[in-house]
Scaffold this motif. Sequence first.
Motif, short mmCIF file in Angstrom:
data_model
loop_
_atom_site.label_atom_id
_atom_site.label_comp_id
_atom_site.label_asym_id
_atom_site.label_seq_id
_atom_site.Cartn_x
_atom_site.Cartn_y
_atom_site.Cartn_z
N GLY A 41 14.80 -20.11 18.09
CA GLY A 41 14.12 -21.35 18.39
C GLY A 41 12.85 -21.57 17.61
N VAL A 42 12.71 -20.90 16.47
CA VAL A 42 11.51 -21.04 15.65
C VAL A 42 11.60 -22.33 14.84
N ALA A 43 10.46 -22.84 14.42
CA ALA A 43 10.43 -24.09 13.66
C ALA A 43 11.12 -23.93 12.31
N GLN A 44 10.92 -22.79 11.66
CA GLN A 44 11.54 -22.50 10.39
C GLN A 44 12.23 -21.13 10.47
N PRO A 45 13.42 -21.00 9.90
CA PRO A 45 14.11 -19.71 9.95
C PRO A 45 13.33 -18.63 9.22
N ARG A 46 13.41 -17.42 9.76
CA ARG A 46 12.73 -16.27 9.13
C ARG A 46 13.76 -15.18 8.85
N VAL A 47 13.70 -14.64 7.64
CA VAL A 47 14.56 -13.54 7.23
C VAL A 47 13.71 -12.27 7.18
N GLU A 48 14.14 -11.25 7.92
CA GLU A 48 13.39 -9.99 7.98
C GLU A 48 14.32 -8.82 7.66
N PRO A 49 13.83 -7.82 6.93
CA PRO A 49 14.66 -6.63 6.70
C PRO A 49 15.05 -5.98 8.02
N LEU A 50 16.25 -5.44 8.06
CA LEU A 50 16.77 -4.80 9.27
C LEU A 50 17.24 -3.40 8.91
N ASP A 51 16.88 -2.42 9.72
CA ASP A 51 17.28 -1.05 9.40
C ASP A 51 18.79 -0.89 9.59
N ARG A 52 19.36 0.08 8.90
CA ARG A 52 20.81 0.25 8.88
C ARG A 52 21.36 0.60 10.27
N ALA A 53 20.61 1.33 11.05
CA ALA A 53 21.09 1.68 12.39
C ALA A 53 21.30 0.43 13.24
N ALA A 54 20.37 -0.50 13.16
CA ALA A 54 20.50 -1.74 13.92
C ALA A 54 21.67 -2.58 13.40
N ALA A 55 21.86 -2.61 12.09
CA ALA A 55 22.98 -3.35 11.52
C ALA A 55 24.31 -2.73 11.96
N TYR A 56 24.37 -1.40 11.97
CA TYR A 56 25.59 -0.71 12.42
C TYR A 56 25.89 -1.05 13.87
N ARG A 57 24.87 -1.06 14.70
CA ARG A 57 25.07 -1.38 16.12
C ARG A 57 25.53 -2.81 16.32
N ALA A 58 25.14 -3.70 15.43
CA ALA A 58 25.56 -5.10 15.55
C ALA A 58 27.02 -5.29 15.17
N LEU A 59 27.51 -4.48 14.26
CA LEU A 59 28.87 -4.64 13.75
C LEU A 59 29.88 -3.71 14.41
N ALA A 60 29.45 -2.50 14.76
CA ALA A 60 30.39 -1.47 15.17
C ALA A 60 31.17 -1.77 16.45
N PRO A 61 30.53 -2.18 17.55
CA PRO A 61 31.29 -2.29 18.80
C PRO A 61 32.53 -3.17 18.70
N SER A 62 32.37 -4.38 18.25
CA SER A 62 33.51 -5.30 18.21
C SER A 62 34.50 -4.93 17.11
N THR A 63 34.01 -4.42 15.99
CA THR A 63 34.92 -4.05 14.90
C THR A 63 35.74 -2.82 15.25
N LEU A 64 35.13 -1.81 15.86
CA LEU A 64 35.86 -0.59 16.17
C LEU A 64 36.75 -0.74 17.40
N LEU A 65 36.36 -1.58 18.35
CA LEU A 65 37.14 -1.74 19.56
C LEU A 65 38.17 -2.86 19.46
N MET A 66 38.15 -3.60 18.37
CA MET A 66 39.02 -4.76 18.23
C MET A 66 40.49 -4.38 18.32
#
Length: 380
Positions: free
Chosen positions: A308-333
């Motif tokens: 809900g920010v006025a302008q989108p912000r792009v921030e670096p994300l550590d690999r562990a957080a990226a893995y957690r975002a992708l792994a559950p649905s991809t591995l359990l699919m």
Amino acid sequence: MATRSETTTTTTTTATPTPAGAACRVEAFLDLADRLAAEACHGQPTKGRDGGGPAGEHTLCVAGLPVQVRCSDQALTATVFRAMSHLQPAEGPPRLRVTAWHSPDAGPLLDGCPWAGRETWRAKEVVVVRGERGFAAFNAQAETICTYDRRTQSATLWSPSPETHNLRVSPLDAIFNWWLTDHGRLLCHGSAVASSSGGQPAAALIVGRGGSGKSTLAFASLGSNLSLLGDDLVAAQVAPTPWLSSLYSVGKLLPGHMRESFPHIQRHERAIAHGVPDKNLVYLAESHHAKLLSDAALRAVIVPRIAGVAQPRVEPLDRAAAYRALAPSTLLMHSGQRAEKATMLADLIRSVPAYRLNLSPDHGANLGAIESLLARRAAA
């Protein structure tokens, strides 16, 4: 989604290797499914889209590999290939052969199966078994029974009707899951968009839990400078270079969301299937063919967050957080090969940088942020 393995009678979340005797029953079932599929598809008289086989038989390029799909009749052909009509015909010997058919009753398959009888089917259970030669999946929820034989690189798909929901959206997802893994590719739960401003298309894989904005970004890209590889499912690989490939050209949208946010999609009435079951299906190859890409170099993984920010912000994300975002649905699919898929997923996350995209209410601004990110990554 729970599945049962051959080695236990309790509900688990994965298919496991079976004992020797049980493995023989898996092999026998693969042979049974092959025989029934061949009988159902016997005697097709006319040529398919690529001119290379019977009516209902096409060879398509899937994640860079030739895949031959043969359907038992024109009704099933129309459903299955409508979901993949954006894929290009492929030449050369198929690396996978799929035979699909439908019949009102699964009896012959269920009667030949010691793991998933009629009671299991009526209870809407999901059963996945694994043998030395391959896999079988009995998905009463999706109304499909499918097999994959690793030795022959062949697969079968049965459904009670040529127009079930699963066939209309992602007809070969279980088969693709097993086969892609065997060929160094990963079936990912996520959306993907790409920018071609730098010459070679550069893609972002957009992942995260449901409701985080993945599909909204995918559909909004159709009215932007970006192109779309897929909404919900795409194929990814790391070697020889990080790469994304499109599988299906079907999107799902709530009717109200379509009216409010995507009038440019709603105009294409013939490309929309309403209320299947609660969302509209949009066949994007019929409405936005020029905006679809079959593959692109993977340059970034993006995890969106509705901020809900006025302008989108792009921030670096550590690999562990990226893995957690992708792994559950991809591995359990889909069950099977989970260890192999987990290794491939970790390699994928290590291969490209990941970012958090804090979304604004402005779709155009959000897509502009992705386009700028991809331009920087392509130039790096």
